[in-house]
Motif scaffolding. Structure first.
Motif, PDB file in Angstrom:
ATOM      1  N   ALA A   1      -6.570  54.203  25.883  1.00 35.19           N
ATOM      2  CA  ALA A   1      -6.929  55.162  26.664  1.00 35.19           C
ATOM      3  C   ALA A   1      -5.722  56.200  26.318  1.00 35.19           C
ATOM      4  O   ALA A   1      -5.840  57.463  26.271  1.00 35.19           O
ATOM      5  CB  ALA A   1      -6.830  54.719  28.167  1.00 35.19           C
ATOM      6  N   LEU A   2      -4.466  55.598  26.433  1.00 34.24           N
ATOM      7  CA  LEU A   2      -3.363  56.399  26.430  1.00 34.24           C
ATOM      8  C   LEU A   2      -3.332  57.010  24.873  1.00 34.24           C
ATOM      9  O   LEU A   2      -2.809  58.016  24.727  1.00 34.24           O
ATOM     10  CB  LEU A   2      -1.870  55.852  26.659  1.00 34.24           C
ATOM     11  N   GLU A   3      -3.695  56.341  24.066  1.00 33.78           N
ATOM     12  CA  GLU A   3      -3.857  56.796  22.612  1.00 33.78           C
ATOM     13  C   GLU A   3      -4.816  58.038  22.582  1.00 33.78           C
ATOM     14  O   GLU A   3      -4.529  58.835  21.906  1.00 33.78           O
ATOM     15  CB  GLU A   3      -4.240  55.524  21.579  1.00 33.78           C
ATOM     16  N   TRP A   4      -5.667  57.909  23.017  1.00 26.32           N
ATOM     17  CA  TRP A   4      -6.898  59.109  23.194  1.00 26.32           C
ATOM     18  C   TRP A   4      -6.404  59.988  23.811  1.00 26.32           C
ATOM     19  O   TRP A   4      -6.511  61.318  23.339  1.00 26.32           O
ATOM     20  CB  TRP A   4      -8.153  58.328  23.445  1.00 26.32           C
ATOM     21  N   ILE A   5      -5.775  60.126  24.785  1.00 29.06           N
ATOM     22  CA  ILE A   5      -5.423  61.023  26.008  1.00 29.06           C
ATOM     23  C   ILE A   5      -4.558  61.785  25.310  1.00 29.06           C
ATOM     24  O   ILE A   5      -4.460  62.893  25.569  1.00 29.06           O
ATOM     25  CB  ILE A   5      -5.107  60.385  27.405  1.00 29.06           C
ATOM     26  N   THR A   6      -3.663  61.444  24.192  1.00 23.15           N
ATOM     27  CA  THR A   6      -2.560  62.106  23.785  1.00 23.15           C
ATOM     28  C   THR A   6      -3.010  62.724  22.704  1.00 23.15           C
ATOM     29  O   THR A   6      -2.035  63.189  21.976  1.00 23.15           O
ATOM     30  CB  THR A   6      -1.192  61.251  23.634  1.00 23.15           C
TER      31      THR A   6
END
Length: 125
Positions: free
Chosen positions: A120-125
């Motif tokens: 999720a963090l990879e996608w959001i950034t």
């Protein structure tokens, strides 16, 4: 249910971590509080970490639609934002996907559901 919010201005996102037993009214209050906060920054994307929320399956379709209506109404004012939802189980994933599809149909926002926080963090950034 409890809510903790952390803001990462450098990476332009905020993480809302919820814990405890699912309660729709509390969830909706948290959501309203996020958008009504005088420090709300519409340029920040969001991650809703629901990994440690129990019994999300209690949510009804009418409650999902209430959240979709509220969020899409708020996002009309602010423009497009990315939102990642992180859940722990297959049934919670299915429920979150229903929300994802409904919100995408009702707004310009990008939304994805994940089973782990790192993705999720990879996608959001």
């Amino acid at each position: 249910m409890e809510l903790e919010t952390k803001i990462n201005k450098e990476s332009k996102f905020r993480i809302h971590t919820l814990t405890g037993e699912f309660d729709f009214d509390t969830l909706f209050e948290f959501l309203v509080g996020v958008y009504d906060d005088p420090n709300f920054d519409p340029d920040l994307n969001s991650v809703w970490n629901l990994i440690d929320v129990d019994e999300i399956e209690k949510i009804g379709n009418d409650q999902i639609q209430k959240i979709v209506a509220y969020v899409s109404w708020k996002r009309e004012k602010y423009g497009s934002m990315k939102t990642a939802i992180v859940v722990s189980s297959r049934i919670h994933y299915g429920i979150a996907r229903m929300y994802e599809q409904s919100l995408e149909a009702a707004s310009k926002s990008e939304i994805m559901v994940f089973r782990d926080l790192e993705s999720a963090l990879e996608w959001i950034t």
